[in-house]
Write a protein that holds these residues in place. Structure first.
Motif, short mmCIF file in Angstrom:
data_model
loop_
_atom_site.label_atom_id
_atom_site.label_comp_id
_atom_site.label_asym_id
_atom_site.label_seq_id
_atom_site.Cartn_x
_atom_site.Cartn_y
_atom_site.Cartn_z
N LEU A 84 0.65 -1.13 0.08
CA LEU A 84 -0.18 -0.17 -0.42
C LEU A 84 0.83 0.71 -0.11
O LEU A 84 1.72 1.66 0.84
CB LEU A 84 -0.92 -0.23 1.31
N THR A 85 0.53 1.90 -0.80
CA THR A 85 0.78 3.80 -0.42
C THR A 85 0.57 4.45 -0.69
O THR A 85 0.92 5.42 0.01
CB THR A 85 1.68 3.61 -2.57
N ASP A 86 -0.96 4.52 -0.17
CA ASP A 86 -2.12 5.40 0.06
C ASP A 86 -1.61 5.32 2.02
O ASP A 86 -1.90 4.95 2.54
CB ASP A 86 -3.38 5.32 -0.25
N ALA A 87 -1.54 6.90 2.65
CA ALA A 87 -0.81 6.88 3.88
C ALA A 87 -1.77 6.66 4.66
O ALA A 87 -2.80 6.02 5.79
CB ALA A 87 -0.11 8.32 3.81
N GLU A 88 -3.35 7.52 3.59
CA GLU A 88 -4.43 7.52 4.69
C GLU A 88 -4.98 5.37 4.92
O GLU A 88 -5.28 5.32 6.23
CB GLU A 88 -5.40 7.57 3.73
N ALA A 89 -4.89 5.08 3.95
CA ALA A 89 -5.44 3.54 4.11
C ALA A 89 -4.56 2.74 4.73
O ALA A 89 -4.99 1.17 5.18
CB ALA A 89 -4.67 3.27 2.42
N VAL A 90 -3.57 2.61 4.87
CA VAL A 90 -2.10 2.04 5.66
C VAL A 90 -3.27 2.20 7.59
O VAL A 90 -3.24 1.85 8.08
CB VAL A 90 -0.88 2.45 5.41
N ARG A 91 -3.10 3.53 7.66
CA ARG A 91 -4.05 4.82 8.98
C ARG A 91 -5.23 3.92 9.24
O ARG A 91 -5.20 3.46 10.65
CB ARG A 91 -3.90 5.61 9.01
N ARG A 92 -5.54 3.64 8.38
CA ARG A 92 -7.21 3.08 8.66
C ARG A 92 -7.22 1.84 9.10
O ARG A 92 -7.56 0.53 10.23
CB ARG A 92 -7.86 3.29 7.50
N LEU A 93 -6.60 0.74 8.35
CA LEU A 93 -5.88 -0.90 8.62
C LEU A 93 -5.31 -0.84 10.16
O LEU A 93 -5.73 -1.95 11.21
CB LEU A 93 -4.58 -0.96 7.78
N LEU A 94 -4.20 -0.23 10.08
CA LEU A 94 -3.50 -0.37 11.58
C LEU A 94 -4.60 -0.29 12.65
O LEU A 94 -4.52 -0.08 13.52
CB LEU A 94 -2.55 1.34 11.77
N THR A 95 -5.48 1.07 12.62
CA THR A 95 -6.16 1.57 13.53
C THR A 95 -7.95 1.08 13.68
O THR A 95 -8.08 0.65 15.25
CB THR A 95 -6.72 3.18 13.16
N GLU A 96 -7.60 0.68 12.87
CA GLU A 96 -8.35 -0.55 12.89
C GLU A 96 -7.93 -1.85 14.06
O GLU A 96 -9.04 -2.42 15.00
CB GLU A 96 -9.94 -1.22 11.62
N ALA A 97 -7.29 -2.11 13.57
CA ALA A 97 -6.22 -3.57 13.93
C ALA A 97 -6.51 -3.57 15.45
O ALA A 97 -6.64 -4.55 16.27
CB ALA A 97 -4.79 -4.12 13.44
N VAL A 98 -5.93 -2.10 16.27
CA VAL A 98 -6.37 -2.29 17.75
C VAL A 98 -7.28 -1.51 18.22
O VAL A 98 -7.65 -2.63 19.11
CB VAL A 98 -5.03 -0.71 18.15
N ARG A 99 -8.16 -0.72 17.61
CA ARG A 99 -9.14 -0.25 18.06
C ARG A 99 -10.65 -1.34 18.21
O ARG A 99 -11.36 -1.48 19.08
CB ARG A 99 -9.97 0.42 17.04
N ALA A 100 -10.38 -3.07 16.94
CA ALA A 100 -11.36 -3.52 17.07
C ALA A 100 -11.19 -4.49 17.85
O ALA A 100 -11.96 -5.88 18.06
CB ALA A 100 -11.86 -3.93 15.51
#
Length: 346
Positions: free
Chosen positions: A176-192
């Motif tokens: 992934l090169t999209d910074a927002e896509a990376v941030r969403r994935l990492l955040t969901e991993a922890v938040r969920a």
């Protein structure tokens, strides 16, 4: 022979429906079919089709997402030691074959775990399959082969071997090169609640992804998110298990002397402190741990008991951590009085 001809002599009753629809050529031979018969069935207008090299889909038309996943694993799995014998079920997955040395990873794995930030399985251009580094296996069709020196222990999701969430995240982020896509994935991993930040950072470090600025920015957000969640759990632990109220987020100093360090919770009357261990395993982990150890030793020489709690322990065993803190508070009555320290807001 037609597509309704029974696959004899070996019955398929031990396989689930999806496993009956996707088989390897070796498995078909084990059920009595010759190579010529398989080729005939897979002719352009025939009832079957070749999904991947040596993997046959036993119906015309596009494969389902399940069939694509099983086909990818059949293509990548190590062949049975007995040629032509299909993998056998296990006690944990009595109706599913064993896919030796292969597991789903990357975006497909995260979708199987239920991530909302990943695309549906059928919309993925490729499915990532993780195999040992020494395997000679080429990417083909919709299958992308990823190699690793040591396979992690897979989790079983919908009957499939799937890489643990931190490893699947690292494999997904790598493309992934999209910074927002990376941030969403990492955040969901922890938040969920799929995993803790430290395990994610460890995998990203091993994959040498922390030299990419958009990944570093996402990790900084991840660590902030993880600390916020851990703090909320710490507040909940104190409230739910009847612990006395501490002073929150404070700095300790000796009167007129040096700074002793920041603490997440402190009970002045009992001289008991709690600090969240939110270290991320980066290159300076040893130095950071030494700093933790020095602070703890200094405080304990002053008579202050320090309890370190990790976010994972707060997530998995809140009651047990409350018992640890309660024991430390009760034990304060049997200790010599602690040195006087100044408590300041952090």
């Amino acid at each position: 022979m037609t597509h309704n001809t029974p696959l004899s002599p070996r019955p398929l009753r031990h396989l689930s429906e999806v496993h009956r629809r996707v088989l390897t050529t070796a498995q078909l031979r084990a059920h009595g079919l010759t190579a010529a018969e398989v080729t005939e069935q897979c002719r352009p207008d025939g009832p079957w089709q070749q999904l991947l090299p040596n993997v046959v889909l036993l119906h015309p038309g596009p494969p389902t997402s399940e069939e694509r996943l099983h086909g990818a694993l059949l293509y990548a799995a190590r062949e049975s030691s007995a040629p032509g014998v299909p993998p056998q079920p296990t006690a944990e997955t009595p109706h599913a074959p064993v896919y030796a040395e292969a597991m789903i990873t990357g975006l497909a794995a995260l979708t199987l775990y239920g991530f909302s930030a990943t695309p549906p399985l059928l919309s993925l251009d490729h499915i990532d399959v993780l195999v040992p580094r020494q395997r000679r296996l080429r990417p083909t069709g919709y299958v992308r082969v990823l190699r690793t020196p040591a396979l992690p222990t897979p989790r079983t999701v919908t009957g499939l071997p799937v890489a643990p969430v931190p490893r699947a995240l690292a494999d997904a982020v790598a493309e992934l090169t999209d910074a927002e896509a990376v941030r969403r994935l990492l955040t969901e991993a922890v938040r969920a609640g799929h995993c803790e930040p430290a395990s994610v950072v460890r995998e990203l470090t091993q994959a040498k992804l922390l030299n990419r600025p958009h990944v570093v920015d996402a990790v900084d957000s991840l660590l902030a998110e993880g600390r916020s969640i851990a703090e909320d759990r710490l507040y909940r632990m104190v409230a739910e298990y009847g612990l006395p109220d501490p002073v929150w987020n404070v700095d300790l100093r000796l009167p007129g002397g040096p700074h002793l360090g920041g603490l997440d919770a402190y009970w002045p009357d009992q001289a008991v402190a709690v600090e969240l261990d939110t270290r991320a395993p980066r290159q300076d982990e040893d130095a950071l741990w030494s700093e933790y150890a020095r602070k703890r030793e200094h405080l304990e020489r002053l008579g202050i008991t320090v309890v370190y709690i990790t976010p994972k322990k707060l997530r998995d065993s809140l009651e047990q951590q409350a018992a640890v803190v309660r024991t430390a508070l009760m034990a304060s009555a049997d200790r010599d009085p602690a040195a006087y320290v100044v408590v300041l807001p952090r």
